[in-house]
Design a protein around this motif. Structure first.
Motif, short mmCIF file in Angstrom:
data_model
loop_
_atom_site.label_atom_id
_atom_site.label_comp_id
_atom_site.label_asym_id
_atom_site.label_seq_id
_atom_site.Cartn_x
_atom_site.Cartn_y
_atom_site.Cartn_z
N UNK A 84 15.84 3.76 -4.63
CA UNK A 84 16.37 2.92 -3.55
C UNK A 84 15.25 2.52 -2.60
N UNK A 85 14.40 3.48 -2.26
CA UNK A 85 13.28 3.18 -1.37
C UNK A 85 12.17 2.42 -2.07
N UNK A 86 11.90 2.77 -3.32
CA UNK A 86 10.82 2.09 -4.04
C UNK A 86 11.12 0.61 -4.23
N UNK A 87 12.40 0.27 -4.40
CA UNK A 87 12.76 -1.14 -4.55
C UNK A 87 12.36 -1.93 -3.31
N UNK A 88 12.61 -1.35 -2.14
CA UNK A 88 12.23 -2.01 -0.89
C UNK A 88 10.72 -2.09 -0.75
N UNK A 89 10.04 -0.99 -1.03
CA UNK A 89 8.59 -0.96 -0.86
C UNK A 89 7.90 -1.92 -1.82
N UNK A 90 8.42 -2.01 -3.03
CA UNK A 90 7.81 -2.92 -4.01
C UNK A 90 7.98 -4.37 -3.57
N UNK A 91 9.16 -4.68 -3.03
CA UNK A 91 9.40 -6.04 -2.58
C UNK A 91 8.54 -6.37 -1.36
N UNK A 92 8.33 -5.38 -0.52
CA UNK A 92 7.55 -5.60 0.69
C UNK A 92 6.10 -5.93 0.38
N UNK A 93 5.50 -5.19 -0.56
CA UNK A 93 4.11 -5.44 -0.91
C UNK A 93 3.13 -4.75 0.02
N UNK A 94 3.58 -4.33 1.18
CA UNK A 94 2.70 -3.75 2.18
C UNK A 94 2.00 -2.48 1.72
N UNK A 95 2.67 -1.53 1.07
CA UNK A 95 1.99 -0.28 0.69
C UNK A 95 0.75 -0.50 -0.16
N UNK A 96 0.88 -1.34 -1.19
CA UNK A 96 -0.25 -1.59 -2.08
C UNK A 96 -1.38 -2.30 -1.35
N UNK A 97 -1.01 -3.20 -0.43
CA UNK A 97 -2.02 -3.93 0.33
C UNK A 97 -2.72 -3.00 1.32
N UNK A 98 -1.94 -2.15 1.97
CA UNK A 98 -2.50 -1.30 3.03
C UNK A 98 -3.32 -0.14 2.50
N UNK A 99 -2.95 0.39 1.36
CA UNK A 99 -3.54 1.65 0.93
C UNK A 99 -5.08 1.64 0.83
N UNK A 100 -5.71 0.66 0.18
CA UNK A 100 -7.18 0.71 0.12
C UNK A 100 -7.84 0.65 1.49
N UNK A 101 -7.22 -0.05 2.43
CA UNK A 101 -7.78 -0.12 3.78
C UNK A 101 -7.59 1.22 4.50
N UNK A 102 -6.46 1.87 4.26
CA UNK A 102 -6.22 3.19 4.85
C UNK A 102 -7.18 4.22 4.25
N UNK A 103 -7.45 4.09 2.96
CA UNK A 103 -8.39 5.01 2.32
C UNK A 103 -9.78 4.89 2.93
N UNK A 104 -10.22 3.65 3.15
CA UNK A 104 -11.53 3.44 3.77
C UNK A 104 -11.55 3.95 5.20
N UNK A 105 -10.48 3.70 5.92
CA UNK A 105 -10.38 4.15 7.31
C UNK A 105 -10.44 5.67 7.38
N UNK A 106 -9.68 6.33 6.53
CA UNK A 106 -9.67 7.80 6.52
C UNK A 106 -11.02 8.35 6.11
N UNK A 107 -11.69 7.68 5.18
CA UNK A 107 -13.01 8.15 4.73
C UNK A 107 -14.05 8.01 5.83
N UNK A 108 -14.02 6.90 6.55
CA UNK A 108 -15.00 6.67 7.62
C UNK A 108 -14.81 7.65 8.77
N UNK A 109 -13.56 7.90 9.13
CA UNK A 109 -13.28 8.72 10.31
C UNK A 109 -13.04 10.19 9.99
N UNK A 110 -12.74 10.49 8.73
CA UNK A 110 -12.43 11.86 8.37
C UNK A 110 -11.09 12.32 8.93
#
Length: 264
Positions: A84-110
């Motif tokens: 039920x939640x994955x259907x919404x998240x897949x339609x949104x597209x935001x998680x896949x778009x955000x994740x690489x940027x969040x990974x870089x942010x977390x890596x830079x700041x620790x």
């Protein structure tokens, strides 16, 4: 829907196509949470306000279609509810778009980095990269937290039209000794967030936790999501966080905004 039920729905402020049984079935699913993963029939009836007979029908229907498991007197959710939640998240597209940027942010700041959207009076996490565990609550995709006491929530609330804001505030219960609970104080803080374009929440959600958030916008400039960085308050002052974290956070939020616009 019968004419009588249609009239009842209209009287309750519902649309003519409102299906009460669907709402009740979803209420049964929502009765389960991290603090109540296993419920009896009586528990479900009490938490949803349904009669035992109605709760029984909904539970057994959910068992039959694979969303709930029954073990004797106890009921638990099955992994299929995640669809039920994955259907919404897949339609949104935001998680896949955000994740690489969040990974870089977390890596830079620790530090841990997350993205969320507003859902009623709560925020719902749609992406998270955890550098370390700094909260007593184990956060993950789908986690809900009260918007008024979170940095991402305040960014999202500040981005709402004034006419919609009240519907998303809810009860301002104190979560720590530092939580803003005065409505006028919170509204003033939201105005400050709106003007400066970012939010910082210092030990209001959980003592020892500090977080900073920035908005993600759509093509029209409307705030559609928020990203944040969370850290232990003991790691430095608020001023230090503004100096060291905010530039990276804003860069990530801008990159997500640009990628989100390019994908649509």
């Amino acid at each position: 829907m019968t004419e009588a039920s249609s009239s009842t729905a209209a009287a309750a402020g519902r649309s003519a196509g409102y299906v009460q049984s669907l709402e009740r079935g979803l209420a049964v699913i929502r009765a389960f949470d991290a603090e109540h993963p296993r419920l009896t029939l009586s528990d479900v009836a009490r938490r949803t306000g349904l009669t035992r007979a109605a709760a029984r029908r909904f539970l057994h229907t959910l068992v039959d279609i694979g969303y709930v498991d029954a073990d004797g007197r106890l009921f638990t959710l099955r992994p299929r509810v995640l669809e039920l939640g994955y259907a919404y998240l897949s339609a949104l597209g935001l998680p896949d778009i955000a994740r690489p940027h969040l990974e870089r942010l977390a890596a830079v700041l620790g530090e841990s980095a997350s993205a969320s959207v507003l859902d009623g009076t709560d925020i719902t996490y749609v992406a998270r990269v955890a550098a370390q565990r700094i909260m007593s609550v184990d956060l993950g995709v789908g986690t809900r937290l009260p918007a008024y006491a979170t940095s991402m929530g305040r960014v999202l609330l500040a981005g709402l039209p004034e006419a919609e804001l009240e519907d998303h505030l809810g009860d301002l219960a104190p979560l720590t000794r530092y939580t803003i609970t005065e409505r006028s104080h919170l509204l003033a803080e939201l105005e400050r967030v709106r003007e400066q374009g970012w939010s910082i929440v210092d030990e209001e959600l959980e003592e020892g936790l500090r977080s900073m958030a920035a908005p993600v916008r759509d093509r029209t400039g409307a705030v559609v999501a928020a990203v944040n960085v969370s850290t232990a308050a003991r790691r430095g002052s608020v001023t230090t966080m503004v100096d060291d974290v905010l530039p990276h956070l804003r860069e990530a939020a801008t990159a997500i905004t640009d990628d989100l616009a390019a994908s649509r």
